[in-house]
Scaffold this motif. Structure first.
Motif, PDB file in Angstrom:
ATOM      1  N   UNK A 253       0.829  -1.204   0.000  1.00 25.91           N
ATOM      2  CA  UNK A 253       0.000   0.000   0.000  1.00 25.91           C
ATOM      3  C   UNK A 253       0.860   1.249   0.000  1.00 25.91           C
ATOM      4  N   UNK A 254       0.372   2.306  -0.623  1.00 24.15           N
ATOM      5  CA  UNK A 254       1.097   3.574  -0.671  1.00 24.15           C
ATOM      6  C   UNK A 254       0.955   4.281   0.673  1.00 24.15           C
ATOM      7  N   UNK A 255       2.081   4.523   1.320  1.00 23.36           N
ATOM      8  CA  UNK A 255       2.105   5.229   2.600  1.00 23.36           C
ATOM      9  C   UNK A 255       2.262   6.727   2.388  1.00 23.36           C
ATOM     10  N   UNK A 256       3.075   7.100   1.378  1.00 27.52           N
ATOM     11  CA  UNK A 256       3.323   8.516   1.112  1.00 27.52           C
ATOM     12  C   UNK A 256       3.661   8.681  -0.356  1.00 27.52           C
ATOM     13  N   UNK A 257       3.185   9.768  -0.943  1.00 23.16           N
ATOM     14  CA  UNK A 257       3.481  10.081  -2.336  1.00 23.16           C
ATOM     15  C   UNK A 257       4.382  11.301  -2.411  1.00 23.16           C
ATOM     16  N   UNK A 258       5.363  11.250  -3.310  1.00 27.24           N
ATOM     17  CA  UNK A 258       6.243  12.380  -3.572  1.00 27.24           C
ATOM     18  C   UNK A 258       6.477  12.431  -5.073  1.00 27.24           C
ATOM     19  N   UNK A 259       5.622  13.152  -5.786  1.00 26.57           N
ATOM     20  CA  UNK A 259       5.727  13.159  -7.233  1.00 26.57           C
ATOM     21  C   UNK A 259       5.408  11.782  -7.786  1.00 26.57           C
ATOM     22  N   UNK A 265       4.488   0.010   1.650  1.00 26.08           N
ATOM     23  CA  UNK A 265       4.588  -0.907   2.789  1.00 26.08           C
ATOM     24  C   UNK A 265       3.830  -2.184   2.436  1.00 26.08           C
ATOM     25  N   UNK A 266       4.489  -3.318   2.620  1.00 26.31           N
ATOM     26  CA  UNK A 266       3.866  -4.596   2.305  1.00 26.31           C
ATOM     27  C   UNK A 266       2.634  -4.833   3.178  1.00 26.31           C
ATOM     28  N   UNK A 267       1.623  -5.423   2.585  1.00 28.61           N
ATOM     29  CA  UNK A 267       0.443  -5.808   3.338  1.00 28.61           C
ATOM     30  C   UNK A 267       0.823  -6.819   4.421  1.00 28.61           C
ATOM     31  N   UNK A 268       0.305  -6.598   5.617  1.00 23.28           N
ATOM     32  CA  UNK A 268       0.597  -7.477   6.736  1.00 23.28           C
ATOM     33  C   UNK A 268       1.552  -6.879   7.740  1.00 23.28           C
ATOM     34  N   UNK A 269       2.223  -5.757   7.370  1.00 21.67           N
ATOM     35  CA  UNK A 269       3.182  -5.135   8.279  1.00 21.67           C
ATOM     36  C   UNK A 269       2.518  -4.138   9.211  1.00 21.67           C
ATOM     37  N   UNK A 302       6.039 -11.731   2.470  1.00 20.27           N
ATOM     38  CA  UNK A 302       7.417 -11.550   2.931  1.00 20.27           C
ATOM     39  C   UNK A 302       7.742 -12.512   4.068  1.00 20.27           C
ATOM     40  N   UNK A 303       8.958 -12.987   4.104  1.00 22.26           N
ATOM     41  CA  UNK A 303       9.336 -14.004   5.091  1.00 22.26           C
ATOM     42  C   UNK A 303       9.262 -13.453   6.510  1.00 22.26           C
ATOM     43  N   UNK A 304       9.409 -12.120   6.676  1.00 25.79           N
ATOM     44  CA  UNK A 304       9.369 -11.525   8.008  1.00 25.79           C
ATOM     45  C   UNK A 304       8.021 -11.735   8.685  1.00 25.79           C
ATOM     46  N   UNK A 305       6.958 -11.806   7.909  1.00 21.87           N
ATOM     47  CA  UNK A 305       5.619 -11.902   8.493  1.00 21.87           C
ATOM     48  C   UNK A 305       4.894 -13.188   8.100  1.00 21.87           C
ATOM     49  N   UNK A 306       5.605 -14.151   7.541  1.00 23.08           N
ATOM     50  CA  UNK A 306       4.933 -15.375   7.116  1.00 23.08           C
ATOM     51  C   UNK A 306       4.217 -16.087   8.263  1.00 23.08           C
ATOM     52  N   UNK A 307       4.716 -15.915   9.473  1.00 23.33           N
ATOM     53  CA  UNK A 307       4.152 -16.615  10.623  1.00 23.33           C
ATOM     54  C   UNK A 307       2.950 -15.894  11.232  1.00 23.33           C
ATOM     55  N   UNK A 308       2.645 -14.675  10.774  1.00 25.56           N
ATOM     56  CA  UNK A 308       1.618 -13.873  11.432  1.00 25.56           C
ATOM     57  C   UNK A 308       0.208 -14.401  11.198  1.00 25.56           C
ATOM     58  N   UNK A 309      -0.029 -14.978  10.035  1.00 26.67           N
ATOM     59  CA  UNK A 309      -1.373 -15.436   9.708  1.00 26.67           C
ATOM     60  C   UNK A 309      -1.326 -16.874   9.203  1.00 26.67           C
TER      61      UNK A 309
END
Length: 712
Positions: A253-259, A265-269, A302-309
Motif C-alpha cells: 500500500x502507498x504510505x506517502x506520495x512524492x511526485x 509498505x507490504x500488506x501485513x506489516x 514476505x518471510x518476516x511476516x509469514x508466521x503472522x497469519x
C-alpha cells in the motif's frame, strides 16, 4: 482508479466435454478425489469463492496444518522415510517442499507458479506441484490445446509429498527460520556494495519534505491522467523479502506520495515501517492488484511476516475488498504519455544563445523525456548545442521569424543536409491569439519584466519594438547594448512581463535601471523623468490557473542559466502564477522566477522515470565556497566541485563577458560569447542611458542566458 470488489463463481462441475484423452484424465482425477469429495464439498465451494474473489489467490493456501490436496491414502507407492525437522522447508501454494540445497533440481508449477524441488513435484513430467493444480490446469478454458500437449501419467503424488504435508507447522517455521539465518550469515561474508548518488526518498524522509503532485505538471508524463492515485492505494510489487530463486510478488500500500515516487509498505506489516521502501510508481515493476493472476505470477508473503497469519487468502480478501488500486491500463497510459512527437534530424528555429535578439536554425540531436538537445546547424563538431523542452517558447517552426518580423541569422549552409527535415508547425506550443487592432502596446512603453540574463530579478523594462502576432521585443533599462543586440522576445500574453507597480503591490524587490541614483525607486518619478508612459494594465495576462503548488514543495527544475541541468529544487514563494524556485544547497542569488506552467519544471522522480541525470543539492563545502569573501577562493572552490551544478556557465570554448564591458554607443561590439561583430544588427540607436559604471552588475547576472520566454 479501480476499486476492488468481491465476486464469486461456482466450482468446476466436471460435466464439460473433453474428448477421448481428456476423459481419461477426468476419470483418473475422480478416482483420486472420490474419498474426500463428499466430505469437503461444502468447504471446497466456500474456499473457491474466497480464493477467486480477486482472481489472484488460486493455489495460495493458508499455513494451517490440516491443508491437504494429496490423493487418497490407499494409493500404492514406495514408502519414504520422514524428513528430519531441521531440513529447511517452504510452505506455499497449498504445498510444502524442501528448499533447494544446490543438489536437487528445481521445477515450476505450470498452474500456480510455485517453485520447488523437482523430486517433490507431481507426476513424472514434474509439471505440477499437486493433484489439485493438475486438475485445475486441465479444467482451464483452453482445454483442447492443453490436452493436446498434456502427458498423462495417472500417478498420484508421491508419499514423500504426503510426509512433507504432515510435518508440524512449528517444525516447518523453525526450519525455515534456521535456513534464513544461514543465508544472512553467508551474506555478511560478501563485500557490501555502497549506494552512491542522491536519493529522493532519503532526502524527503530525513527532512519531512513534501513534493508537488504530478497533477501540477500538465506537460509531464501522466500529468493530465494521473487520476486519484493517493495514499492507501494498493499495488502488486516484487517481494524483496524473499529468498526464492525466482521473482515473486506481494501486495503493498502507498504510505506517502512524492511526485512519481511512492513510499510503499507490504500488506501485513500494519504499523511496522522496517521494510518500507521507495519506488517510482510509473516503473515497470509496479502493477495493479490482479496483475499477478492475469500474468500467472506467484504472490508470496514476505518471510518476516509469514508466521503472522495462518490463512493468507482470508487476510487479503478482508484487506483488499473495497480498496483502490491502479487502473488496469495504467502502464499503457504511462507508455503513451512518454511518446514524443519530436524526432532527431528535425529542423527548428531557436533563440541564438549568444545574441538573444535573433534566432537560428538548429537540428534536434536527441530527445529525453520531452527535452530536446538542439545542435545549431552550423556546428560541424556538434558541440554548439542548446537544451530546451519541446513545448518551450524558445523554439519555433522554420519560417517563424520571417512571418512576425523577428531578426534571424541566416545559416552558411545553403541547403538542408541529407536526412534533415523541417518540423511540422503544429507540433510547437501555441500562443493565445490577440487582437492588435484596438488599444495595443507601443514602442517606448514601460513595464516590469523578468530579466532573462538574471532570472532572480524583475527589472524596469521598455518595449523596444512591436512585432506581428502579439510578440514584443523588450529591453532592460540601464543594461541594454546600444545596438539592441540584447533585446529579447516575449509574447504579449507571457507570464514573464508585468504592468508597472506589480512588484510594489506584491512586495517583490524591483531592480531599478543600472546607474539610476534616485533610490528608493519610484515609478511616478521615473516616468516623469524619462517622459514615458506605462503599458495599459488591461493588456497583460491576468489568468491565474489553479496550479496546486504550495510554498515548500519539492520538485525537479531546470537551471535556465545552464539548461542542460535538471536540479533538486524548492518552491519558496508564490505570487499568483509566478513561482520563486530555489536550487537546494545554493545561495538565494541563484533563485529563478518561473511560471507555474513552465515546461522546465518536473515532478519528483521525473529524471529517474525518463533516464535524465538529476543534479543533487550542492555539498556543504560547495555552499561555503559561494559565500567566501575572496573571489579567487570562490573561483577555486567552484572548480573543485566541477561535477556539481554550476551557474551562468558559458558554452564550451567561449569566454564570458559582462555587459558592463560592452560599449553603450555604437562602434565595435562584443557579443555575450566573446565574439567580435563589426556589423551591428539593423535596429535604431537607443538614447544613451545613465553611465553603467555607477552601479556594477552583480557577479551572477548578465553573462549568458538561454532562458528567453516568448509565450506559453
Amino acid at each position: 482508479m479501480k476499486r476492488l470488489k468481491k465476486t464469486s463463481r461456482g466450482p468446476w462441475t466436471g460435466k464439460e466435454k473433453w474428448g477421448c484423452q481428456g476423459e481419461k484424465v477426468r476419470k483418473q482425477n475422480e478416482k483420486d478425489h472420490t474419498g474426500e469429495q463428499q466430505k469437503t464439498e461444502h468447504s471446497t465451494h466456500s474456499e473457491r469463492k474466497r480464493r477467486d474473489s480477486f482472481g489472484m489467490f488460486d493455489g495460495y493456501d493458508s499455513c494451517s496444518e490440516d491443508t491437504s490436496s494429496s490423493s487418497s491414502s490407499d494409493e500404492s507407492e514406495e514408502e519414504v522415510a520422514p524428513l528430519p525437522s531441521s531440513l529447511p522447508i517452504i510452505k506455499n501454494n497449498g504445498q510444502v517442499y524442501t528448499y533447494p540445497d544446490g543438489k536437487s533440481g528445481m521445477a515450476t508449477c505450470e498452474m500456480c507458479g510455485m517453485v520447488g524441488v523437482r523430486d517433490a513435484f507431481y507426476s513424472k513430467t514434474k509439471r505440477f506441484c499437486s493433484v489439485s493444480c493438475s486438475r485445475s490446469y486441465s479444467s482451464n478454458s483452453k482445454k483442447a490445446s492443453i490436452l493436446a500437449r498434456l502427458q498423462v501419467t495417472g500417478k498420484p503424488p508421491t508419499k514423500k509429498a504426503k510426509v512433507l504435508q504432515k510435518q508440524p507447522l512449528v517444525a516447518k517455521l523453525a526450519a525455515y527460520a534456521q535456513y534464513q539465518a544461514t543465508l544472512q550469515s553467508q551474506a555478511k561474508t560478501k563485500s557490501a556494495v555502497s549506494l552512491e548518488g542522491f536519493s529522493w526518498g532519503n532526502y524527503i524522509n530525513s527532512n519531512s519534505f513534501i513534493a508537488a503532485p504530478v497533477t501540477c505538471f500538465k506537460h509531464a508524463p501522466m500529468g493530465t491522467c494521473w487520476g486519484d492515485i493517493s495514499e492507501n492505494v494498493r499495488v502488486e510489487v516484487p517481494n524483496t523479502d524473499c529468498s526464492l530463486p525466482t521473482k515473486v510478488f506481494w501486495i503493498a500500500g502507498i504510505v506517502k506520495l512524492a511526485g512519481y515516487n511512492a513510499l510503499l509498505r507490504y500488506e501485513g506489516f500494519e504499523s511496522d515501517s522496517s521494510l518500507d521502501f521507495w519506488c517510482n510508481i510509473c516503473g515497470s515493476d509496479i502493477h495493479p492488484v490482479g496483475w499477478c493472476a492475469a500474468s500467472g505470477k506467484p504472490l508470496v508473503p514476505p518471510r518476516t511476516i509469514q508466521h503472522k497469519y495462518t490463512n493468507w487468502k482470508a487476510f487479503l480478501v478482508k484487506r483488499l475488498t473495497g480498496a483502490k488500486t491502479l487502473p488496469p491500463d495504467f502502464s499503457q497510459k504511462v507508455s503513451e504519455s512518454m511518446q514524443y512527437p519530436f524526432k532527431p534530424s528535425m529542423r527548428v528555429e531557436v533563440v541564438d544563445k549568444t545574441h538573444l535578439c535573433r534566432t537560428r536554425v538548429a537540428i534536434v540531436e536527441s530527445v529525453i523525456g520531452g527535452r530536446l538537445r538542439l545542435v545549431y546547424e552550423e556546428s560541424e563538431d556538434k558541440t554548439d548545442d542548446f537544451w530546451c523542452h519541446m513545448y518551450s517558447p524558445l523554439i519555433h517552426h522554420i519560417g517563424w521569424s520571417r512571418s512576425i518580423g523577428h531578426r534571424f541569422k541566416r545559416s552558411d549552409i545553403t541547403k538542408k543536409q541529407d536526412g534533415h527535415f523541417d518540423t511540422p508547425p503544429h507540433l510547437f506550443a501555441k500562443v493565445k491569439e490577440v487582437d492588435q487592432s484596438g488599444e495595443w502596446y507601443k514602442e517606448g512603453m514601460k513595464l516590469e519584466a523578468i530579466d532573462p540574463l538574471n532570472l532572480s530579478a524583475i527589472c524596469v523594462a521598455t518595449i523596444r519594438k512591436v512585432l506581428a502576432d502579439g510578440f514584443l521585443m523588450i529591453g532592460i533599462d540601464g543594461s541594454e547594448a546600444a545596438d539592441g543586440s540584447d533585446w529579447f522576445c516575449y509574447h504579449a500574453t507571457s507570464p514573464s512581463i508585468f504592468p508597472v507597480g506589480f512588484c510594489e503591490i506584491n512586495m517583490i524587490e524591483l531592480t531599478p535601471p543600472r546607474g539610476y541614483t534616485k533610490l528608493p525607486f519610484k515609478w511616478f518619478d521615473y516616468l516623469r523623468e524619462t517622459g514615458s508612459i506605462a503599458a495599459p494594465v488591461k493588456l497583460f495576462n491576468k489568468d491565474v490557473p489553479n496550479h496546486g503548488f504550495r510554498v515548500g514543495m519539492k520538485l525537479e527544475a531546470v537551471d535556465l542559466m545552464e539548461p542542460r541541468l535538471v536540479c533538486v529544487a524548492t518552491v519558496t514563494r508564490i505570487i499568483h502564477r509566478l513561482l520563486r524556485i530555489h536550487f537546494d544547497g545554493w545561495e538565494e542569488e541563484y533563485d529563478q522566477w518561473v511560471d507555474c506552467e513552465s515546461p522546465d519544471l518536473y515532478p519528483v522522480g521525473w529524471c529517474q522515470l525518463t533516464g535524465y541525470q538529476l543534479q543533487p543539492p550542492a555539498p556543504q563545502t560547495s555552499r561555503e565556497s559561494q559565500s567566501g569573501s575572496s573571489k579567487q577562493k570562490k573561483k577555486a572552490k567552484s572548480q573543485q566541485y566541477k561535477g556539481h551544478k554550476k551557474k551562468r556557465k558559458m558554452p564550451v570554448g567561449k569566454k564570458p563577458v559582462s555587459l558592463s564591458s560592452l560599449p553603450m554607443t555604437g562602434g565595435v561590439r562584443r557579443s555575450l560569447s566573446g565574439d567580435e561583430e563589426l556589423t551591428p544588427p539593423p535596429y535604431r540607436t537607443l538614447p544613451a542611458q545613465t553611465a553603467p559604471e555607477a552601479f556594477p552588475p552583480p557577479s551572477t547576472s548578465r553573462e549568458f542566458s538561454p532562458s528567453l520566454k516568448t509565450g506559453n
